[in-house]
Design an enzyme around this catalytic site. Structure first.
Site, short mmCIF file in Angstrom:
data_model
loop_
_atom_site.label_atom_id
_atom_site.label_comp_id
_atom_site.label_asym_id
_atom_site.label_seq_id
_atom_site.Cartn_x
_atom_site.Cartn_y
_atom_site.Cartn_z
N ILE A 1 39.08 1.54 -12.54
CA ILE A 1 39.40 0.35 -11.81
C ILE A 1 40.85 -0.13 -12.33
O ILE A 1 41.42 0.11 -13.48
CB ILE A 1 38.21 -0.90 -12.06
CG1 ILE A 1 38.15 -1.19 -13.38
CG2 ILE A 1 37.03 -0.26 -11.19
CD1 ILE A 1 37.16 -2.58 -13.67
N ASP A 2 41.32 -0.99 -11.42
CA ASP A 2 42.86 -1.17 -11.51
C ASP A 2 42.86 -2.11 -13.02
O ASP A 2 41.83 -2.72 -13.49
CB ASP A 2 43.26 -2.17 -10.53
CG ASP A 2 43.61 -1.67 -9.39
OD1 ASP A 2 43.64 -0.34 -9.26
OD2 ASP A 2 43.81 -2.20 -8.37
N ARG A 3 43.91 -1.83 -13.40
CA ARG A 3 44.31 -2.62 -14.78
C ARG A 3 43.99 -4.37 -14.56
O ARG A 3 43.39 -4.98 -15.53
CB ARG A 3 45.70 -2.62 -15.22
CG ARG A 3 46.32 -3.20 -16.39
CD ARG A 3 47.75 -2.98 -16.58
NE ARG A 3 48.00 -3.91 -17.80
CZ ARG A 3 49.28 -3.57 -18.49
NH1 ARG A 3 50.18 -2.90 -18.08
NH2 ARG A 3 49.59 -4.27 -19.66
#
Length: 225
Positions: A53-55
């Site tokens: 998942i995105d930062r």
């Protein structure tokens, strides 16, 4: 200390804070902490990410303890067999529900089909002027992406002109500036709230839920939700 949401002999899931990278990356050379290393040090066991998942996104992040489980879970994600739910705070009033069927382009230029369903849970109108508007409107949505394209929700919500608050890449700069200056908030309001999948070893149906991170809760409070 990372919050562990689920653990068995093969899998472990954490509630990833916003802003924490999953693992070391040349793209984000500024980062000094990574979920992978932090979790490994915390539980003193080797782990491998089952997905990404995105930062800037918070919420459920799943790891595997062994290679066969890691490969099996990655396969489930690739084949869109894992049901995912996200919570997001968006600019403007969204429809009660909507399906976004809008292909997204990969870095190499290839178009990939991308499909997202969402429902609107709450709406808020704040007495804060922005541009030509005397008030600011927002929506809390629950989104279920049926495909797993890179930045899919961020791009899809930008496409329907309801960008995610705090999304610097695909979002609204005026809104992001407003949140930073008014409430000292520059966290992206996207939270991976739930994963549902079939356990690759036991065959049992697993549901993992992640409570909201503090900054998301604080923004909910600003909205009066």
């Amino acid at each position: 200390m990372l919050e562990i949401l689920y653990q068995d002999d093969h899998l472990i899931a954490i509630n990833k804070p916003h802003g924490l990278l999953v693992h070391r990356s040349s793209i984000a050379a500024d980062a000094e902490e990574f979920a992978l290393q932090m979790l490994r040090d915390q539980i003193e066991k080797k782990v491998n990410p089952a997905h990404r998942i995105d930062r800037k996104t918070g919420g459920v992040l799943l790891f595997a303890f062994d290679k066969p489980t890691e490969i099996a879970m990655q396969q489930q994600f690739m084949e869109n067999q894992v049901k995912k739910k996200y919570l997001a705070i968006l600019r403007g009033y969204t429809p009660d529900s909507e399906e976004i069927d809008y292909p997204l382009r990969k870095e190499n230029g290839t178009l990939q089909e991308a499909f997202t369903r969402y429902i609107t849970l709450k709406r808020a109108e704040l007495d804060v002027a922005l541009g030509k508007h005397t008030t600011s409107r927002y929506s809390l949505v629950e989104a279920a992406p049926e495909t797993g394209r890179m930045h899919q929700l961020r791009k899809h919500f930008a496409h329907i002109f309801h960008p995610i608050i705090g999304d610097r890449t695909h979002g609204c700069n005026k809104q992001n500036k407003l949140f930073k200056e008014t409430w000292e908030l520059d966290t992206m309001m996207l939270h991976a709230s739930q994963l549902m999948f079939t356990h690759p070893v036991t065959g049992v149906e697993i549901t993992i839920n992640a409570p909201l991170q503090p900054e998301f809760v604080r923004t909910m409070g600003i909205m009066g939700w």
